[in-house]
Design a protein around this motif. Sequence first.
Motif, PDB file in Angstrom:
ATOM      1  N   ALA A  83       0.723  -1.319   0.005  1.00 18.86           N
ATOM      2  CA  ALA A  83       0.006  -0.087   0.072  1.00 18.86           C
ATOM      3  C   ALA A  83       0.854   1.261   0.189  1.00 18.86           C
ATOM      4  O   ALA A  83       0.516   2.141  -0.779  1.00 18.86           O
ATOM      5  CB  ALA A  83      -0.956  -0.169   1.226  1.00 18.86           C
ATOM      6  N   ARG A  84       1.894   1.208   0.828  1.00 13.81           N
ATOM      7  CA  ARG A  84       2.767   2.210   0.803  1.00 13.81           C
ATOM      8  C   ARG A  84       3.410   2.746  -0.541  1.00 13.81           C
ATOM      9  O   ARG A  84       3.457   3.859  -0.940  1.00 13.81           O
ATOM     10  CB  ARG A  84       3.897   2.323   1.866  1.00 13.81           C
ATOM     11  CG  ARG A  84       3.370   2.246   3.437  1.00 13.81           C
ATOM     12  CD  ARG A  84       4.498   2.057   4.253  1.00 13.81           C
ATOM     13  NE  ARG A  84       5.451   3.209   4.293  1.00 13.81           N
ATOM     14  CZ  ARG A  84       6.584   3.137   4.856  1.00 13.81           C
ATOM     15  NH1 ARG A  84       6.913   2.433   5.508  1.00 13.81           N
ATOM     16  NH2 ARG A  84       7.283   3.982   4.641  1.00 13.81           N
ATOM     17  N   GLN A  85       3.890   1.530  -1.160  1.00 11.65           N
ATOM     18  CA  GLN A  85       4.564   1.687  -2.363  1.00 11.65           C
ATOM     19  C   GLN A  85       3.430   2.046  -3.511  1.00 11.65           C
ATOM     20  O   GLN A  85       3.905   2.871  -4.445  1.00 11.65           O
ATOM     21  CB  GLN A  85       5.228   0.262  -2.813  1.00 11.65           C
ATOM     22  CG  GLN A  85       5.986   0.531  -4.041  1.00 11.65           C
ATOM     23  CD  GLN A  85       6.736  -0.621  -4.422  1.00 11.65           C
ATOM     24  OE1 GLN A  85       6.244  -1.871  -4.212  1.00 11.65           O
ATOM     25  NE2 GLN A  85       7.802  -0.617  -5.116  1.00 11.65           N
ATOM     26  N   ALA A  86       2.466   1.565  -3.434  1.00  9.61           N
ATOM     27  CA  ALA A  86       1.290   1.970  -4.511  1.00  9.61           C
ATOM     28  C   ALA A  86       0.905   3.637  -4.373  1.00  9.61           C
ATOM     29  O   ALA A  86       0.572   4.183  -5.283  1.00  9.61           O
ATOM     30  CB  ALA A  86       0.063   1.302  -4.150  1.00  9.61           C
ATOM     31  N   ALA A  87       1.233   4.222  -2.945  1.00  5.91           N
ATOM     32  CA  ALA A  87       0.838   5.631  -2.673  1.00  5.91           C
ATOM     33  C   ALA A  87       1.960   6.200  -3.084  1.00  5.91           C
ATOM     34  O   ALA A  87       1.981   7.669  -2.962  1.00  5.91           O
ATOM     35  CB  ALA A  87       0.535   5.526  -1.359  1.00  5.91           C
ATOM     36  N   GLY A  88       2.980   5.712  -3.666  1.00  4.63           N
ATOM     37  CA  GLY A  88       4.198   6.545  -4.113  1.00  4.63           C
ATOM     38  C   GLY A  88       5.614   6.801  -3.197  1.00  4.63           C
ATOM     39  O   GLY A  88       6.261   7.361  -3.403  1.00  4.63           O
ATOM     40  N   GLU A  89       5.332   6.024  -1.791  1.00  2.00           N
ATOM     41  CA  GLU A  89       6.188   6.277  -1.026  1.00  2.00           C
ATOM     42  C   GLU A  89       7.449   5.209  -1.140  1.00  2.00           C
ATOM     43  O   GLU A  89       7.045   4.301  -1.794  1.00  2.00           O
ATOM     44  CB  GLU A  89       5.524   5.943   0.473  1.00  2.00           C
ATOM     45  CG  GLU A  89       4.537   6.956   0.863  1.00  2.00           C
ATOM     46  CD  GLU A  89       3.943   6.454   2.145  1.00  2.00           C
ATOM     47  OE1 GLU A  89       4.838   6.100   3.114  1.00  2.00           O
ATOM     48  OE2 GLU A  89       2.766   6.571   2.419  1.00  2.00           O
ATOM     49  N   ASP A  90       8.432   5.563  -0.745  1.00  2.00           N
ATOM     50  CA  ASP A  90       9.733   4.631  -0.776  1.00  2.00           C
ATOM     51  C   ASP A  90       9.668   3.540   0.454  1.00  2.00           C
ATOM     52  O   ASP A  90       9.108   3.907   1.439  1.00  2.00           O
ATOM     53  CB  ASP A  90      10.909   5.300  -0.527  1.00  2.00           C
ATOM     54  CG  ASP A  90      11.442   6.318  -1.893  1.00  2.00           C
ATOM     55  OD1 ASP A  90      10.765   5.846  -2.908  1.00  2.00           O
ATOM     56  OD2 ASP A  90      12.217   7.134  -1.721  1.00  2.00           O
ATOM     57  N   ILE A  91       9.713   2.338   0.104  1.00  2.00           N
ATOM     58  CA  ILE A  91       9.923   1.356   0.807  1.00  2.00           C
ATOM     59  C   ILE A  91      11.555   0.541   1.069  1.00  2.00           C
ATOM     60  O   ILE A  91      12.097   0.849   0.051  1.00  2.00           O
ATOM     61  CB  ILE A  91       9.087   0.360   0.696  1.00  2.00           C
ATOM     62  CG1 ILE A  91       8.991  -0.411  -0.414  1.00  2.00           C
ATOM     63  CG2 ILE A  91       7.613   0.792   0.713  1.00  2.00           C
ATOM     64  CD1 ILE A  91       8.409  -1.743  -0.582  1.00  2.00           C
TER      65      ILE A  91
END
Length: 143
Positions: A91-99
């Motif tokens: 979900a974080r990656q789909a929201a454009g955040e770096d993981i």
Amino acid sequence: MSDETTPKRQRRRSSAELPIQSTLDGPTMPAACTAGPVEVEQLDGRTMAVRRYKSACDGLIAQLGGNPSVSDTMLVRRCASLMSYCEAQDARQAAGEDIDISHYARAALTLGTMLKALGLAIHSKSPRRSDVIDAHSAAILDA
């Protein structure tokens, strides 16, 4: 005879009374959780992370036939935790955040290994010729 300046002694709370903290990475236990294990049934089911964790546990237990052994139950709980973590990272990656891709990859690999240990992982198979090409092409190749 207690003095107003002396702090009152607080009783130590059991792990069942400690709040579960919900983060994007899933449920996390407080650092002071040393009184014993927290049973899944004791978790506060109002947070999305705990509801997803319980749902994953229930789904895995159903796949095992509904009556897992103690060791299977322990693996199911670990799998549910890793599933929650991986889904939160997705979900974080789909929201454009770096993981942290190395942590994510390690968690996903560990999850796959644990699912195989439970007998729940789908093993990939080599594709058959008929799955890849049509019957006419297969006849030409066989000729």
